[in-house]
Each structure stands twice: as C-alpha cells, then as structure tokens.
Scaffold this motif. Structure first.
Motif, PDB file in Angstrom:
ATOM      1  N   ARG A  62       0.833  -1.206   0.000  1.00 44.97           N
ATOM      2  CA  ARG A  62       0.000   0.000   0.000  1.00 44.97           C
ATOM      3  C   ARG A  62       0.872   1.261   0.000  1.00 44.97           C
ATOM      4  O   ARG A  62       0.615   2.215  -0.719  1.00 44.97           O
ATOM      5  N   GLN A  63       1.925   1.256   0.801  1.00 45.86           N
ATOM      6  CA  GLN A  63       2.823   2.407   0.872  1.00 45.86           C
ATOM      7  C   GLN A  63       3.559   2.621  -0.453  1.00 45.86           C
ATOM      8  O   GLN A  63       3.715   3.763  -0.907  1.00 45.86           O
ATOM      9  N   LEU A  64       3.997   1.525  -1.079  1.00 47.37           N
ATOM     10  CA  LEU A  64       4.732   1.642  -2.341  1.00 47.37           C
ATOM     11  C   LEU A  64       3.837   2.065  -3.502  1.00 47.37           C
ATOM     12  O   LEU A  64       4.299   2.739  -4.421  1.00 47.37           O
ATOM     13  N   THR A  68       4.975   5.198  -5.465  1.00 44.11           N
ATOM     14  CA  THR A  68       5.232   5.058  -6.900  1.00 44.11           C
ATOM     15  C   THR A  68       4.361   6.033  -7.692  1.00 44.11           C
ATOM     16  O   THR A  68       4.847   6.720  -8.595  1.00 44.11           O
ATOM     17  N   ALA A  69       3.074   6.091  -7.354  1.00 42.36           N
ATOM     18  CA  ALA A  69       2.178   7.023  -8.051  1.00 42.36           C
ATOM     19  C   ALA A  69       2.667   8.463  -7.878  1.00 42.36           C
ATOM     20  O   ALA A  69       2.726   9.237  -8.842  1.00 42.36           O
ATOM     21  N   ARG A  70       3.038   8.815  -6.671  1.00 40.37           N
ATOM     22  CA  ARG A  70       3.526  10.172  -6.389  1.00 40.37           C
ATOM     23  C   ARG A  70       4.772  10.487  -7.216  1.00 40.37           C
ATOM     24  O   ARG A  70       4.867  11.549  -7.838  1.00 40.37           O
ATOM     25  N   ARG A  71       5.715   9.563  -7.233  1.00 38.98           N
ATOM     26  CA  ARG A  71       6.972   9.795  -7.950  1.00 38.98           C
ATOM     27  C   ARG A  71       6.749   9.896  -9.458  1.00 38.98           C
ATOM     28  O   ARG A  71       7.343  10.752 -10.120  1.00 38.98           O
ATOM     29  N   GLN A  90      -9.980  -0.485   4.979  1.00 40.77           N
ATOM     30  CA  GLN A  90      -8.795   0.085   5.621  1.00 40.77           C
ATOM     31  C   GLN A  90      -7.681   0.303   4.600  1.00 40.77           C
ATOM     32  O   GLN A  90      -6.992   1.327   4.628  1.00 40.77           O
ATOM     33  N   TYR A  91      -7.522  -0.640   3.675  1.00 40.83           N
ATOM     34  CA  TYR A  91      -6.466  -0.511   2.672  1.00 40.83           C
ATOM     35  C   TYR A  91      -6.762   0.658   1.739  1.00 40.83           C
ATOM     36  O   TYR A  91      -5.864   1.420   1.366  1.00 40.83           O
TER      37      TYR A  91
END
Length: 188
Positions: A62-64, A68-71, A90-91
């Motif tokens: 979830r964090q990646l 990844t989308a942000r980058r 929650q996810y």
C-alpha cells in the motif's frame, strides 16, 4: 503541474484492465499504472515476505503504490489511470489518505456488474476458470454493500462494452469534455 489519478476499482471480470487502456487513450497526457506490478515485485523478494494469500495484506504494498504514483506524477504530471481491485476498506483509506497527503486528487470509480455477469466473464476468460478470481466475487459483493459504492462513482458495466464504460468514466472525470483533463473534484 496539475496531476490526478483515475482509479478503476471493482472485482475480477468487471473490465478494469481493458477499460483502463481505453480511458488512457481518451485522456491526454495520461498513463496506466498497474499497481499489481508492485505486488509482483514484493512477491519476488527472497526469502519471501510473511506468507499471505494476497499481497495487498503487506503494508509495504500500500505504501509503495502511493509512493510510486507520487513519484511518477512528480516526474510526468498528467493523469495516472490505475486499474486495481481494493476490497478492504482500511487498505483503500491508507492509499487514498497517502495520496491526499501528497495533494494528489483521486477520481475513484468502481466498475460494477451483477454476480452472474461477473461469473460468466471470469468463466469465459480461460478454458479452466480461475479459482483465484472466482473467490473474490463474494468479498466484492460485501464491500459493495458495506462501503465501496459509497466511496466511489459506480459505473455498471453489466450491459456496457469496455469502450462504453471508458467513455462514461472519461465524461464523468472531465465534466463531459472528452479530450480534457480530469476535474480534480467529484461533482456533487
């Protein structure tokens, strides 16, 4: 640079993969980001991460996906079309909150079809229907009943071709202007 995510949610057989590529073709300066590839990368770690039946249960996935989308958006701008099933509330909140913390607006769509249509589509995909895909029909129905349809714009694909579903998504996301950039907020 103005960036936005068009997230296509829904279970297997709803048409996310096919529709996402059609949406990408209709929105200028857009790209498809298959977040499943992040999960595949995590599954390739040796020795493996803790055993699970779904890589979405790993918090790093979830964090990646957010990172990844942000980058990618920081690098390219434009629109990311993400075809990815997320059925755990929650996810979804972790992902959407993470994106919001980076000021990345998300237009969240659920491609929906009735259970019989979904089953028919899944069974028609391959000579031997995928038990993995079939096992998500009930969790999807439960998520749709309890939270998912309230969190997204629902596009019923039961009687739509992927091209028709893509056009509906693009028209909603751009405020009825094909070829325009998606609007950053969902219409009331």
């Amino acid at each position: 640079m103005c960036s936005v995510i068009v997230w296509l949610n829904g279970t297997h057989g709803a048409g996310k993969t096919t529709t996402s590529s059609l949406v990408q073709q209709l929105i200028p300066d857009s790209r498809v980001f298959d977040a499943e590839k992040v999960g595949e990368t995590l599954m390739d770690i040796t020795p493996g991460l803790p055993e699970t039946d779904n890589f979405q249960h790993w918090p790093p996935w979830r964090q990646l996906v957010v990172e990844t989308a942000r980058r990618v958006l920081d690098y390219t701008g434009g629109t990311l079309v993400i075809p990815m099933t997320v059925l755990v509330e929650q996810y979804w909140h972790e992902i959407s909150t993470g994106l919001a913390q980076h000021a990345i607006p998300v237009r969240h769509f659920v491609l929906h079809a009735d259970q019989d249509t979904l089953r028919r589509r899944i069974e028609g995909e391959h000579p031997v229907p995928s038990p993995f895909r079939l096992k998500y029909l009930e969790p999807y129905a439960e998520a749709a009943r309890t939270w998912l349809h309230a969190e997204a714009e629902v596009v019923d694909t039961t009687h739509l071709t992927p091209a028709q579903a893509a056009m509906q998504i693009v028209l909603r996301a751009t405020g009825g202007s094909p070829g325009a950039q998606p609007q950053l907020t969902r219409p009331a």
